[in-house]
Scaffold this active site. Structure first.
Site, mmCIF file in Angstrom:
data_model
loop_
_atom_site.group_PDB
_atom_site.id
_atom_site.type_symbol
_atom_site.label_atom_id
_atom_site.label_comp_id
_atom_site.label_asym_id
_atom_site.label_seq_id
_atom_site.Cartn_x
_atom_site.Cartn_y
_atom_site.Cartn_z
ATOM 1 N N PHE A 49 0.802 -1.226 0.000
ATOM 2 C CA PHE A 49 0.000 0.000 0.000
ATOM 3 C C PHE A 49 0.831 1.269 0.000
ATOM 4 O O PHE A 49 0.348 2.334 -0.375
ATOM 5 C CB PHE A 49 -0.925 0.017 1.230
ATOM 6 C CG PHE A 49 -0.203 0.248 2.533
ATOM 7 C CD1 PHE A 49 0.107 1.534 2.963
ATOM 8 C CD2 PHE A 49 0.172 -0.819 3.342
ATOM 9 C CE1 PHE A 49 0.777 1.746 4.164
ATOM 10 C CE2 PHE A 49 0.846 -0.617 4.539
ATOM 11 C CZ PHE A 49 1.148 0.678 4.953
ATOM 12 N N LYS A 94 -1.258 -8.214 -8.466
ATOM 13 C CA LYS A 94 -2.159 -8.187 -7.317
ATOM 14 C C LYS A 94 -1.748 -6.989 -6.459
ATOM 15 O O LYS A 94 -0.864 -7.082 -5.620
ATOM 16 C CB LYS A 94 -2.053 -9.483 -6.518
ATOM 17 C CG LYS A 94 -3.295 -9.826 -5.656
ATOM 18 C CD LYS A 94 -3.658 -8.819 -4.600
ATOM 19 C CE LYS A 94 -2.749 -8.888 -3.397
ATOM 20 N NZ LYS A 94 -3.220 -7.971 -2.295
ATOM 21 N N GLU A 104 -4.972 -4.361 -1.523
ATOM 22 C CA GLU A 104 -6.402 -4.063 -1.467
ATOM 23 C C GLU A 104 -6.678 -2.746 -0.747
ATOM 24 O O GLU A 104 -7.791 -2.207 -0.827
ATOM 25 C CB GLU A 104 -7.163 -5.214 -0.790
ATOM 26 C CG GLU A 104 -6.805 -5.490 0.649
ATOM 27 C CD GLU A 104 -5.608 -6.428 0.817
ATOM 28 O OE1 GLU A 104 -5.508 -7.050 1.883
ATOM 29 O OE2 GLU A 104 -4.767 -6.522 -0.115
ATOM 30 N N ARG A 105 -5.657 -2.208 -0.071
ATOM 31 C CA ARG A 105 -5.827 -0.914 0.597
ATOM 32 C C ARG A 105 -5.671 0.265 -0.359
ATOM 33 O O ARG A 105 -6.166 1.355 -0.089
ATOM 34 C CB ARG A 105 -4.810 -0.792 1.739
ATOM 35 C CG ARG A 105 -5.008 -1.802 2.856
ATOM 36 C CD ARG A 105 -3.892 -1.696 3.879
ATOM 37 N NE ARG A 105 -4.130 -2.543 5.039
ATOM 38 C CZ ARG A 105 -3.324 -2.616 6.084
ATOM 39 N NH1 ARG A 105 -2.208 -1.893 6.104
ATOM 40 N NH2 ARG A 105 -3.609 -3.400 7.096
ATOM 41 N N SER A 158 5.940 -6.823 3.994
ATOM 42 C CA SER A 158 6.531 -7.030 5.314
ATOM 43 C C SER A 158 7.425 -8.264 5.335
ATOM 44 O O SER A 158 7.306 -9.158 4.487
ATOM 45 C CB SER A 158 5.431 -7.175 6.367
ATOM 46 O OG SER A 158 4.712 -8.382 6.162
ATOM 47 N N CYS A 199 9.998 1.322 3.438
ATOM 48 C CA CYS A 199 11.069 0.417 3.841
ATOM 49 C C CYS A 199 12.438 1.094 3.831
ATOM 50 O O CYS A 199 13.428 0.474 4.209
ATOM 51 C CB CYS A 199 11.091 -0.822 2.958
ATOM 52 S SG CYS A 199 11.442 -0.471 1.230
ATOM 53 N N GLU A 207 10.279 -3.732 13.279
ATOM 54 C CA GLU A 207 9.857 -2.690 12.343
ATOM 55 C C GLU A 207 8.491 -2.165 12.767
ATOM 56 O O GLU A 207 7.535 -2.923 12.894
ATOM 57 C CB GLU A 207 9.775 -3.246 10.920
ATOM 58 C CG GLU A 207 9.383 -2.187 9.901
ATOM 59 C CD GLU A 207 9.269 -2.729 8.483
ATOM 60 O OE1 GLU A 207 9.659 -2.006 7.556
ATOM 61 O OE2 GLU A 207 8.798 -3.868 8.323
#
Length: 485
Positions: free
Chosen positions: A155, A179, A182-183, A232, A287, A386
């Site tokens: 996202f 893909k 979805e956010r 992540s 990141c 993190e």
């Protein structure tokens, strides 16, 4: 494209057509700054994914044999359309992600640069040839596309990260199933619209929205030959192991805990400016964010004084408003998770210099002000894990040796930065830090698209990094031909 005023239901993009998901399930996509529902994204199933992969496999038969210059021309046209729609794309990024418009504008620029690199990549696709390896025998290496590629994107960079993946993969002759998170699904759909307008044939790029079913389908599908992932650390590890077990080539870019070492001889004003931007830009949801400052020796007190002042001056609000620096985090659940980290930091003994939980911006958005900790140690959870939020921890040490040793203790190794005016310190840092991307007197050492994004340790799973020559290697396979004439 979805009507943002009515929260229209989005569709998948398969075979050049916008199609409903078979699942019938959707998830609301709120604006993180206001809570307003922008759209409803389909949570697709395996049948949706299978259809997309089948279409991509069929399209590969033609696209994989399309002359390289013709593929490049489509990408050059795509780049032109992205430039023409720059402001609209930046606004979409801010609406669905929450980051400031200025940062979103910069993200669109980085995405466009990735497309520019992909359009010019044919020179990197060339093979090699050696005549007369024996009498009347010659040998040559040729590059070929690998087939259908799957991409899974996060996202936090809805424009840039997809543009790391599908433009270069497609330039190399592959077809692609994306893909997106979805956010943040809106930007991905707009990218597909513009690529189609640029002349991309049906089925070369497909988008399937969803969650776990789509991810697992990509990882396990026998016709998907490679997976590119950004997200992540736990998910990256899962993606790498699962896709590898199914015989796929994988690059999985994971989490980070980037350290910034500040030496006593550093330009403090410059260092603070870089650190604040790196730590709190994009709400810390990147990141390459600066997560830990390592203050060496007597620099600690003046550094903390300047850091605290700079952090207190950060403007918080809706990213579309003028002069806003820090927007909301992506969801209420992420805000609550971050607040738990702040509470844990206090309990474990860190000094809470500035508490972002106290910033009152809007009850409708997912706002969390900048948080600053001092006197953090390597035993504390906020140093180890993190957080992916606007939280910065300061650790105090006595020497550069100690700072390097501490930085190298982290399980993550995306990036690290050093602030100094001493060449010997730079040389020592460059040689001894175990991280893939280093910055000297700058806060976000993310490379341009023609260099690889080269995280180390638990920040990356795979052999070939995203972008640069690594990207071309990842999206092609070699064929050796030896001939006697």
């Amino acid at each position: 494209m979805a009507n943002l005023a009515t929260g229209e239901k989005l569709k998948n993009f398969i075979g050049g057509q916008w199609v409903e998901s078979d699942s019938g399930k959707t998830e609301a996509v709120p604006n993180p700054a206001t809570g307003e529902i922008l759209a409803h994204v389909p949570i697709s199933n395996r049948e949706d994914l299978d259809r997309a992969v089948s279409v991509a496999k069929e399209a590969f038969k033609t696209w994989g044999k399309t002359p390289v210059p013709r593929r490049a021309r489509v990408l050059f046209k795509y780049q032109q359309l992205l430039v023409e729609n720059w402001e609209e794309l930046a606004r979409l990024v801010t609406l669905e992600n929450g980051k400031s418009y200025k940062e979103a504008y910069g993200e669109v620029q980085r995405g466009i640069e990735c497309v520019e690199f992909a359009a010019g990549a044919p020179s990197l696709m060339m093979g090699k040839q050696l005549p007369d390896i024996a009498t009347n025998i010659e040998s040559g290496m040729y590059r070929y596309p690998i087939g259908v590629v799957g991409g899974i994107t996060p996202f936090n960079f809805p424009m840039m990260v997809p543009c790391w993946m599908f433009p270069l993969a497609i330039a190399c002759g592959n077809t692609f199933v994306l893909k997106p998170s979805e956010r943040t699904p809106l930007l991905a759909n707009r990218l597909a619209e513009l690529f189609t307008e640029a002349g991309l044939p049906e089925g070369v790029l497909n988008i399937v929205h969803g969650a776990h079913d789509v991810v697992n389908g990509l990882l396990e599908h026998p016709d998907v030959k490679a997976i590119s992932f950004v997200g992540s650390q736990p998910v990256a590890e899962y993606v790498y192991k699962t896709a590898s077990q199914h015989g796929k080539r994988v690059q999985a870019l994971a989490g980070a805990k980037n350290h910034s070492i500040v030496m006593p001889d550093a330009d403090l004003d410059g260092a603070v400016n870089q650190i604040v931007n790196a730590a709190y830009g994009s709400a810390g949801e990147r990141c390459m964010a600066a997560a830990v400052v390592v203050a060496v020796g007597e620099v600690a007190e003046p550094l903390m004084e300047k850091l605290q002042k700079a952090v207190n001056e950060i403007t918080i609000g809706n990213g579309l408003d003028d002069d806003v620096f820090l927007g909301p985090v992506i969801r209420e659940s992420h805000k609550q998770k971050t607040e738990n980290y702040i509470e844990l930091g206090e309990k474990e003994g860190a000094t809470l210099v500035r508490d972002g939980r106290k910033d009152n911006v809007s009850k409708d958005g997912y706002f969390l002000g900048p948080t600053l900790f001092d006197n953090v140690t390597t035993e504390m959870t906020i140093w180890k894990e993190e957080i992916f939020a606007p939280v910065l921890s300061v650790v105090r040490v006595e020497s550069l040796d100690e700072a390097i040793q501490l930085t190298n203790q982290s399980e993550f190794a995306n990036g690290a930065c050093l602030y100094t005016t001493n060449g010997s310190s730079v040389r020592k840092f460059r040689e001894e830090i175990d991280a893939g991307m280093l910055g000297i007197n700058l806060g976000v050492p993310a490379p341009m698209a023609f260099f690889p994004f080269s995280g180390w340790k638990n920040s990356f799973y795979g052999d070939l990094h995203a972008n640069g020559t690594d990207g071309v290697e990842f999206y092609t396979r070699k064929k050796m031909i030896t001939a006697r004439w």
